[in-house]
Design an enzyme around this catalytic site. Structure first.
Site, PDB file in Angstrom:
ATOM      1  N   ASP A   8       0.869  -1.172   0.000  1.00 41.98           N
ATOM      2  CA  ASP A   8       0.000   0.000   0.000  1.00 41.98           C
ATOM      3  C   ASP A   8       0.906   1.222   0.000  1.00 41.98           C
ATOM      4  OD1 ASP A   8      -2.280  -1.540   0.140  1.00 41.98           O
ATOM      5  OD2 ASP A   8      -2.440  -1.423   2.321  1.00 41.98           O
ATOM      6  N   ASP A 127     -13.853  -4.332  -2.006  1.00 44.83           N
ATOM      7  CA  ASP A 127     -13.740  -4.180  -0.559  1.00 44.83           C
ATOM      8  C   ASP A 127     -15.093  -4.530   0.040  1.00 44.83           C
ATOM      9  OD1 ASP A 127     -11.158  -3.332  -0.900  1.00 44.83           O
ATOM     10  OD2 ASP A 127     -11.590  -1.195  -0.663  1.00 44.83           O
TER      11      ASP A 127
END
Lengths: 260, 217
Positions: A8, A127
């Site tokens: 990330d 998600d």
């Protein structure tokens, strides 16, 4: 089974937090990517988690630097809104592009990407969050909801329906992250992963919550995942890629050996 | 120079970069005349068979591919680039391949998750030592490697089903709901269904062997 470290990236640095909060610096993305390739990772995912327009150029630079040294598949995501965005990433050296919020907002984007670039490079990142009161098992349908914008926005979309729709539109792979588990190191949400895995026939990457090697085994064995994504367990040196693979192999899960 | 044929599809840079990484003088080439002069030619391919077939014809590089293969210039087809060597594909039944090898490209077993998007182990065909797979020692470092050396990265839903004449070109196969052609070799003509440019050290070694066949590196 693929073992996939996830980087990330925020403002050019690898970070890792809990539920996207409390970010902790984990190094330079291109350096880390090269290290994971050498250690035997099967693929890499780099997600631009800020994805503001200012960061777009930074990200392209990171992809270019990573692609110079990485000879395994590289998936890049974060803020991809158009075929042009995806093409810029592919030109910089990405092999696959992950779309998330923009695909939820405009599902046609998946069709366009698959048509222009081929399904093999279209990853839809989903998600997912459990609806309140559904843990543990309560009802079979609409248990998981798609969320976007790093988990800040609920969409009302059922994860299983959305995954099916992504497959129909030409997605080549699903990257499924449990927002309830992300960063918790409590293990993948196996019920979520198995549900999506039995709904769509696409390759499925389990993500969110891997904290131990047993979690990886469970994701492969019970979650019906074809790829296992993990971040903090690798970034902070708790386990090496070789540790993960030999543990999976010892539990009867087929992995590419890290030594040749 | 090794020409990586650039016919306007997908990400072809990775094949170029990987060849350069192993010391080859590799370049993306759009000019048919330049490609015809290369010591080796790579035909990469990603996406759909029909789109690649059409793009290759539009680019005029299809004629170069035929020409260099005829002349025995080392040639490597990767993924859809391998598939294009055959007559056609079930993926786009109206699109034509180069028909250099007899046979068609067929769908993988529907019992499996498609595409096959994973690393898989390639089993060499024992009776057919392969320069590309390194199962024949033609160079000083061409000897057998470790058990992990035959793992490669695949991304595909279709694979060639060579007919009689071409069946003998198969030098490696993997298992994905049944045997799947993974590598072919006939003289200086090579092809891989997997992506050597994305197969880590194993892929780089394979590309180094191809570069050596071209007299590069």
């Amino acid at each position: 089974m693929r073992v996939i470290p996830c980087l990330d990236v925020d403002r050019g640095r690898v970070v890792k937090g809990v539920g996207f909060l409390g970010l902790r610096d984990a190094g330079d993305p291109a350096e880390l990517a090269a290290r994971y390739d050498q250690e035997g990772a099967d693929e890499l995912v780099i997600l631009d988690i800020t994805a503001s327009s200012d960061d777009r150029e930074i990200m392209l630079g990171i992809v270019e630097r990573a692609a110079e040294q990485v000879f395994i598949p590289l998936t890049i995501g974060g803020g991809v809104r158009s075929v042009a965005d995806a093409k810029a990433l592919l030109r910089a050296g990405a092999d696959k592009v992950a779309v998330n919020s923009a695909a939820v907002a405009r599902p046609q984007l998946i069709t366009e990407l698959a048509g222009e670039l081929g399904s093999q490079c279209v990853v839809v990142a989903i998600d997912a969050r459990r609806r309140a009161g559904t843990e543990p098992v309560r009802q079979a349908d609409a248990k998981f909801e798609v969320v976007t914008h790093g988990g800040r926005r609920a969409t009302g979309l059922d994860v299983l329906e959305w995954a099916g729709s992504c497959a129909e539109r030409g997605a080549g792979e699903i990257l499924l992250t449990s927002m309830d588990r992300d960063g918790t190191e409590l293990g993948y949400d196996l019920e979520l992963t198995a549900a999506v895995g039995s709904t769509v026939r696409l390759p499925l990457i389990a993500s969110g919550g891997a904290g131990t090697l047993d979690h990886l085994v469970a994701g492969a064995a019970l979650g019906s995942a074809s790829g296992l994504l993990a971040a903090s367990i690798f970034h902070f040196g708790r386990y090496s890629i070789a540790d993960a693979k030999s543990y999976l192999a010892a539990h009867g899960i087929g992995v590419r050996p890290t030594t040749v | 120079m090794i020409a990586v044929l650039d016919y306007g599809i997908g990400n072809l840079r990775s094949a170029e970069k990987a060849l350069q990484h192993v010391g080859a003088d590799a370049h993306l080439v759009t000019d048919p005349d330049l490609a015809a002069q290369a010591r080796g030619v790579v035909l990469p391919g990603v996406g759909a068979f029909g789109a690649c077939s059409a793009a290759l014809r539009r680019s005029g590089l299809d004629a170069v591919a035929r020409d260099v293969i005829d002349r025995g210039v080392p040639f490597l087809g990767i993924c859809v680039g391998l598939q294009l060597l055959f007559e056609g594909s079930d993926e786009d039944p109206r699109a034509e391949g180069l028909a250099i090898l007899p046979g068609r490209v067929r769908s993988l077993a529907p019992s499996e998750r498609l595409p096959q998007m994973q690393w898989n182990m390639v089993a060499p065909v024992e009776s057919r030592p392969s320069r590309l797979l390194g199962t024949v020692a033609t160079t000083s470092d061409g000897g057998p490697e470790g058990a992990g050396s035959m793992w490669f990265y695949f991304v595909h839903s279709y694979a060639p089903m060579p007919e009689a004449d071409a069946a003998c070109t198969v030098v490696g196969a993997c298992d994905y709901g049944g045997p799947v052609v993974a590598a072919i070799e006939r003289g200086e003509l090579f092809g891989t269904q997997f992506h050597p440019e994305k197969s880590g050290m194993n892929g780089l070694r394979l590309l180094a062997r191809f570069a050596a066949a071209c007299g590069e590196a």
